[in-house]
Design an enzyme around this catalytic site. Structure first.
Site, short mmCIF file in Angstrom:
data_model
loop_
_atom_site.label_atom_id
_atom_site.label_comp_id
_atom_site.label_asym_id
_atom_site.label_seq_id
_atom_site.Cartn_x
_atom_site.Cartn_y
_atom_site.Cartn_z
N HIS A 26 -0.52 -11.01 -5.13
CA HIS A 26 0.87 -10.81 -5.00
C HIS A 26 2.13 -11.67 -5.54
O HIS A 26 3.14 -11.23 -5.98
CB HIS A 26 1.33 -10.65 -3.42
CG HIS A 26 0.57 -9.56 -2.64
ND1 HIS A 26 0.34 -8.35 -3.26
CD2 HIS A 26 -0.27 -9.76 -1.59
CE1 HIS A 26 -0.40 -7.67 -2.25
NE2 HIS A 26 -0.98 -8.33 -1.34
N HIS A 48 0.90 -1.29 -0.01
CA HIS A 48 -0.06 -0.09 -0.19
C HIS A 48 0.88 1.32 -0.12
O HIS A 48 0.66 2.21 -0.71
CB HIS A 48 -0.98 -0.05 1.19
CG HIS A 48 -1.88 -1.02 1.16
ND1 HIS A 48 -2.82 -1.27 2.40
CD2 HIS A 48 -2.08 -2.10 0.34
CE1 HIS A 48 -3.40 -2.64 1.71
NE2 HIS A 48 -3.21 -2.88 0.92
N ASP A 102 -2.90 -3.04 -5.15
CA ASP A 102 -1.82 -3.95 -5.01
C ASP A 102 -0.86 -4.10 -6.10
O ASP A 102 0.43 -4.15 -5.64
CB ASP A 102 -2.54 -5.24 -4.60
CG ASP A 102 -3.13 -5.24 -3.06
OD1 ASP A 102 -2.74 -4.40 -2.24
OD2 ASP A 102 -3.71 -6.30 -2.76
N HIS A 155 -8.97 -2.18 -5.55
CA HIS A 155 -7.80 -2.48 -4.84
C HIS A 155 -6.90 -3.63 -5.20
O HIS A 155 -5.68 -3.60 -4.70
CB HIS A 155 -8.41 -2.98 -3.34
CG HIS A 155 -7.28 -3.11 -2.26
ND1 HIS A 155 -6.69 -2.23 -1.58
CD2 HIS A 155 -6.71 -4.53 -2.01
CE1 HIS A 155 -5.81 -2.71 -0.50
NE2 HIS A 155 -5.71 -3.95 -0.91
#
Length: 316
Positions: free
Chosen positions: A270, A85, A247, A243
């Site tokens: 991720h 973030h 990321d 979001h």
């Protein structure tokens, strides 16, 4: 959209601090951002419980874990978790150089978005330095597949993200969001999108000693009835995919330089973001390092290739 270029590197004008707690540890965290010299990049200065410190550069080569977040450093030693973030905020606002002092093992979750970090950067101010900014320009398609998921870099005249997610839950379903990234777009459309999860998964993570700091104050939570249980609801109708794009921005900021190209992902996360970035940087025919050739404001920008030093961050 045409390419938006900024000739010179940036840092923040003054020190700024904030406090919070880690979403996984539930422990208090103190963070201070400091101005840094040109070509420093983003550096985390981690202090452990004994007061010992270690510098950890914000590079894909320093990734130590991608299971529940993106963590840099040695998971058994000096490390900083949940960096995505703050890295997205620095990427989105165009900050090239800053030292981030962290007292704790992860960045504070704040409200689950990048908005708190944006506020901190705004408080500190942004300073333009007198050294040219370098970019990683994508020259050819580079793709990586993982089961039903994929991620790829494509040549593009700008910095663009095209992210698509697909969840069985009717609260989310299939969503996509595409954007050419500049500071205005990031502030307006991406920075405030919060992390999310399912109540059934949160309970499981709590039982395993994870997500101890997770709450309705920092996460969008979907209940067993497939409804968002946060009283205030969603900030955007498609907050979930926004979001995921946030990321991805944070993860790709670990290239060590801003990129010119398009990043596309389907059902990513991720781990896939990091794998795609490594795949790009491992193929020197897939990118080149460039900077703008103009020296005076008002002249049109032109990109020229430059020689990368052997210690450059994109050399894995």
């Amino acid at each position: 959209m045409g390419i938006e270029l900024h000739d010179y590197q940036t840092t923040i004008k003054s020190r700024v601090s904030l406090e919070g707690f880690g979403v996984h540890s539930g422990k208090p965290v103190s963070v201070s951002f400091h101005p840094a010299d040109p070509d420093t990049g983003i550096v985390f200065v981690h202090s452990d419980q004994n007061g010992a410190t270690r510098e950890i550069r914000a590079l894909v080569s320093e990734i130590g874990a991608t299971d529940l977040c993106t963590a840099l450093g040695d998971p058994a030693g000096h490390h900083v978790g949940t960096v995505e973030h703050v890295m997205a905020a620095l990427f989105g606002l165009g900050i090239d150089n800053v030292a981030v002092e962290v007292e704790g093992d992860e960045m504070p979750i704040l409200d689950g978005s990048a908005a708190g970090f944006v506020d901190a950067i705004d408080q500190a101010g942004i300073e333009t330095l007198d050294v040219k900014r370098r970019y990683i320009r994508v020259l050819k398609p580079v793709r990586i597949d993982s089961g039903a998921s994929f991620a790829e870099f494509l040549p593009h005249d700008g910095t663009r993200f095209e992210v698509e997610i697909d969840f069985e839950s009717p609260a989310i379903g299939r969503q996509s969001f595409d954007a050419d990234i500049d500071a205005g777009t990031f502030r307006r459309d991406i920075a405030r999108a919060r992390t999310f999860g399912f109540m059934k998964d949160v309970e499981r993570l709590w039982a395993a000693g994870h997500a101890l700091g997770s709450s309705l104050e920092n996460s969008v939570v979907i209940g067993d009835d497939s409804r968002v249980i946060n009283m205030e609801g969603l900030r955007f109708a498609n907050e979930f995919v926004r979001h995921k794009l946030l990321d991805a921005m944070g993860d790709l900021a670990l290239a060590g330089a801003r990129f010119i190209g398009c990043y596309r992902s389907y059902r990513g996360g991720h781990r896939l973001n990091a794998a795609a970035l490594r795949h790009l940087l491992s193929d020197r025919s897939a990118f080149e390092v460039v900077e703008t050739s103009r020296r005076e404001r008002g002249r049109s920008a032109e990109l020229v290739a430059v020689s990368a030093a052997v210690y450059a961050p994109w050399v894995l």
